[in-house]
Motif scaffolding. Structure first.
Motif, PDB file in Angstrom:
ATOM      1  N   THR B 183     -32.358  15.337  -6.523  1.00 57.52           N
ATOM      2  CA  THR B 183     -32.012  13.952  -6.169  1.00 57.52           C
ATOM      3  C   THR B 183     -31.218  13.911  -4.875  1.00 57.52           C
ATOM      4  O   THR B 183     -30.251  14.648  -4.712  1.00 57.52           O
ATOM      5  N   PRO B 189     -30.611   1.033   1.376  1.00 53.01           N
ATOM      6  CA  PRO B 189     -31.533   0.184   0.616  1.00 53.01           C
ATOM      7  C   PRO B 189     -32.932   0.782   0.704  1.00 53.01           C
ATOM      8  O   PRO B 189     -33.394   1.113   1.800  1.00 53.01           O
ATOM      9  N   GLU B 190     -33.607   0.924  -0.429  1.00 50.43           N
ATOM     10  CA  GLU B 190     -34.908   1.586  -0.391  1.00 50.43           C
ATOM     11  C   GLU B 190     -35.900   0.839   0.485  1.00 50.43           C
ATOM     12  O   GLU B 190     -36.791   1.437   1.078  1.00 50.43           O
ATOM     13  N   ILE B 209     -42.235  11.757  -4.726  1.00 49.81           N
ATOM     14  CA  ILE B 209     -40.898  11.228  -4.483  1.00 49.81           C
ATOM     15  C   ILE B 209     -40.773   9.880  -5.181  1.00 49.81           C
ATOM     16  O   ILE B 209     -41.574   8.977  -4.929  1.00 49.81           O
ATOM     17  N   GLY B 210     -39.809   9.768  -6.054  1.00 49.52           N
ATOM     18  CA  GLY B 210     -39.513   8.493  -6.699  1.00 49.52           C
ATOM     19  C   GLY B 210     -38.298   7.870  -6.038  1.00 49.52           C
ATOM     20  O   GLY B 210     -37.405   8.579  -5.574  1.00 49.52           O
ATOM     21  N   SER B 211     -38.265   6.559  -5.999  1.00 49.72           N
ATOM     22  CA  SER B 211     -37.155   5.853  -5.349  1.00 49.72           C
ATOM     23  C   SER B 211     -36.549   4.872  -6.338  1.00 49.72           C
ATOM     24  O   SER B 211     -37.248   4.013  -6.870  1.00 49.72           O
ATOM     25  N   TYR B 212     -35.229   5.010  -6.592  1.00 50.64           N
ATOM     26  CA  TYR B 212     -34.581   4.199  -7.620  1.00 50.64           C
ATOM     27  C   TYR B 212     -33.297   3.591  -7.068  1.00 50.64           C
ATOM     28  O   TYR B 212     -32.335   4.316  -6.799  1.00 50.64           O
ATOM     29  N   PRO B 213     -33.283   2.277  -6.893  1.00 50.28           N
ATOM     30  CA  PRO B 213     -32.108   1.637  -6.318  1.00 50.28           C
ATOM     31  C   PRO B 213     -30.900   1.702  -7.255  1.00 50.28           C
ATOM     32  O   PRO B 213     -31.054   1.758  -8.473  1.00 50.28           O
ATOM     33  N   PHE B 215     -26.625   0.069  -7.534  1.00 49.46           N
ATOM     34  CA  PHE B 215     -25.688  -0.918  -7.027  1.00 49.46           C
ATOM     35  C   PHE B 215     -24.300  -0.442  -7.424  1.00 49.46           C
ATOM     36  O   PHE B 215     -24.023  -0.278  -8.609  1.00 49.46           O
ATOM     37  N   ASN B 223     -31.365   6.372  -5.158  1.00 50.94           N
ATOM     38  CA  ASN B 223     -31.582   7.772  -5.480  1.00 50.94           C
ATOM     39  C   ASN B 223     -33.039   8.089  -5.172  1.00 50.94           C
ATOM     40  O   ASN B 223     -33.938   7.442  -5.701  1.00 50.94           O
ATOM     41  N   VAL B 225     -35.771  10.810  -5.671  1.00 49.85           N
ATOM     42  CA  VAL B 225     -35.947  11.967  -6.546  1.00 49.85           C
ATOM     43  C   VAL B 225     -37.217  12.711  -6.149  1.00 49.85           C
ATOM     44  O   VAL B 225     -38.323  12.177  -6.248  1.00 49.85           O
ATOM     45  N   ARG B 227     -39.781  15.598  -6.824  1.00 58.17           N
ATOM     46  CA  ARG B 227     -40.230  16.355  -7.984  1.00 58.17           C
ATOM     47  C   ARG B 227     -41.348  17.314  -7.594  1.00 58.17           C
ATOM     48  O   ARG B 227     -42.279  16.936  -6.883  1.00 58.17           O
ATOM     49  N   ILE B 257     -26.569   8.997  -7.940  1.00 62.85           N
ATOM     50  CA  ILE B 257     -25.744   8.273  -8.921  1.00 62.85           C
ATOM     51  C   ILE B 257     -26.524   8.099 -10.210  1.00 62.85           C
ATOM     52  O   ILE B 257     -27.676   7.720 -10.180  1.00 62.85           O
TER      53      ILE B 257
END
Lengths: 257, 257
Positions: B183, B189-190, B209-213, B215, B223, B225, B227, B257
Motif C-alpha cells: 500500500t 485525491p484519487e 492497482i486498486g485505489s481507495y479514498p 478522509f 491508499n 494498493v 497487488r 491508512i
C-alpha cells in the motif's frame, strides 16, 4: 423512481452486489451490507441475497443480472469512482445493453464541486458517466452522484458516502411492511433451550426466531431474535420467551448484547 | 484433506457462502468475509466470490452448488449450531445427495465438552450431525467441530470460533502463491492521479492497482494498493508510484491508512 408508497400485499425484496477486490482480499472490512440491509428494512424491503464480486466486468454483469431479475430492486456498492478500477457503470451498461453516456446534470454537479478543487479532468469526468437512461442519486457527502436505472441503484463503496445516498433515497422506493425484530437476551446457552425455541417458533404463525450465542466476561449467553411483520405478535412471543427463560432460572440481559 | 502443498502453476480459488438471516437483516455486522479472505490468501488461495444467503435450505443449496463447482474450495460460515435455525448440515447433505449421520468422533467430543455442562441433550447432539463421509475440523474455542467434506468446509458463524477453525486448517490445504499487497498512501485525491495510476498498471505485467479514498482530519487522501504474486515486482511498482506522487508534491502517508 416510485412514489415511496406501501404495498402491503407482498414482500418486497432486494439483492445487493458488493463490488471490489478490496473486500475479497480481506483488506477492507465491508460495512455496506449491514447498513444497506438496515436501511432497506426501514423502507419495507427485505435484503434477500448479497453477492461479493471482484472488479471484473463479466463477474459484475453476472451478479447484477442474477439479482435484478430475481428481486424487486438491485443495489450495488463500489466501483463508481474516478480511477481505472472503477468499472461498475460499464458493467451495468453492458448488462442492460445500453451505451454509456455523460449525464449533463452529473457533469454540472462535478464542474461545480471541482471548481475550486483544480477543475474537471478526465478522471473526474468519468464520474459523470452513466448507462443511457439513468437518473442521479444525490451524493450529500462529496460531488459524484449515485445512479439509478430501472430497478438498479448504483451506490458508492465508501460507507459514509453510501449512507448519504441512502438518505437521499429514503421514502422514495415502494415497499411493504418492515420486519420488526425483538431481541430477548439471557445468560442461557442456546444448546440448553433449543427445544423450547423450536416449539415457540412452531406455535406462532408468521414469526421466526433466530438464536445467536454471545460470550461475555467468561459467561455464555444468547440473543434470541423474534422477527415478524406484526410488531404486537413479535412482542408477545418475545415476552413469552422471556418468561419461560426466567422460569428456568436464566439471568436476563435486557435488550440482548 | 490435502497435504498443504503448493502448486504454483495455477491460481487456487475459493468461494464463501455466508449463511444467516442476521447478516441479511443488518442485525449482525459480518466479520467472516474479511477474516476468511485474509486467511485464504495466506494459504495461497484467492477468495473469488461471496454469497450471503438466508436460513432457507433451498437458498443454501443453490449458493453452495454454484460455489463448490466453480472454485477449488467452498467455505461456509453459520448455521452449524444446536438450534432449529441451524440447517447448514441438512442443506449440504441435500446438495451432495448423501444422508445426514451422527459422526462418532463428534459425538465423543461433545460428550466430553458437555460432561460438566449439563450433559448431552437433543439440541447439543445436533452438532454431531454431518453429511455422510465428512471429516471434522477442530474447534479450538468451544466443543462443536467444523465439518469438511470434499471441497466443502463448514465453519461456525461466531467469528472467534471461525478463527479457531481456520487456525486448525492452516497449512493443510493445497494452494499456490499468496497475492502480495503493497500500500502506498498519500494525501492525494484519487481523481487527480487517475491517469497516472492507469498508466502504472498498464506498464507492469502481472500487477493490479486498486485505489481507495480516505478522509482524515478534513483532508482527502488515497491508499493505492499494488497487488501481485511477485513480491519484488509489487514493491518496485509501489516505490515508483510513491516517487511519482512525491514529485507531484503530495504528502506521503507511510503504509497508508
Amino acid at each position: 423512481m416510485s412514489n415511496g408508497g406501501r404495498d402491503l400485499s407482498k414482500v418486497w425484496t432486494a439483492g445487493l452486489a458488493v463490488i471490489g477486490d478490496e473486500i475479497l482480499s480481506g483488506r477492507t472490512q465491508d460495512k455496506n451490507i449491514a447498513q444497506v440491509a438496515t436501511w432497506l428494512n426501514a423502507q419495507g424491503i427485505r435484503l434477500a441475497e448479497v453477492r461479493v464480486v471482484p472488479d471484473v466486468e463479466a463477474r459484475i454483469v453476472e451478479a447484477v443480472d442474477a439479482l435484478r431479475h430475481r428481486y424487486d430492486y438491485c443495489f450495488t456498492t463500489g466501483g463508481i469512482g474516478p480511477t481505472h478500477d472503477d468499472i461498475t457503470v460499464d458493467a451495468i451498461a453492458k448488462a442492460l445493453g445500453v451505451p454509456v453516456v455523460i449525464h449533463p446534470a452529473a457533469r454540472a454537479i462535478l464542474e461545480g464541486y471541482y471548481e475550486n478543487r483544480g477543475g474537471l479532468n478526465e478522471g473526474r469526468l468519468r464520474m459523470a458517466r452513466v448507462p443511457e437512461g439513468a437518473e442521479l442519486i444525490e451524493n450529500q457527502m462529496s460531488g459524484a452522484p449515485g445512479i439509478q436505472i430501472g430497478n438498479l441503484f448504483l451506490m458508492a463503496g465508501v460507507p459514509h458516502i453510501t449512507a448519504g445516498m441512502l438518505d437521499a433515497l429514503t421514502g422514495k422506493l415502494e415497499g411493504g411492511r418492515p420486519l420488526v425484530s425483538v431481541t430477548v437476551g439471557a445468560f442461557a446457552p442456546e444448546s440448553e433451550v433449543a427445544d423450547m425455541l423450536r416449539m415457540a417458533e412452531q406455535a406462532a404463525d408468521g414469526i421466526s426466531i433466530g438464536s445467536y450465542p454471545f460470550f461475555k466476561e467468561g459467561r455464555v449467553g444468547s440473543n434470541f431474535v423474534v422477527r415478524s411483520e406484526d410488531a404486537d405478535r413479535a412482542q408477545a412471543v418475545a415476552d413469552s420467551l422471556a418468561d419461560q427463560l426466567a422460569d428456568l432460572g436464566y439471568e436476563p440481559v435486557a435488550g440482548g448484547i
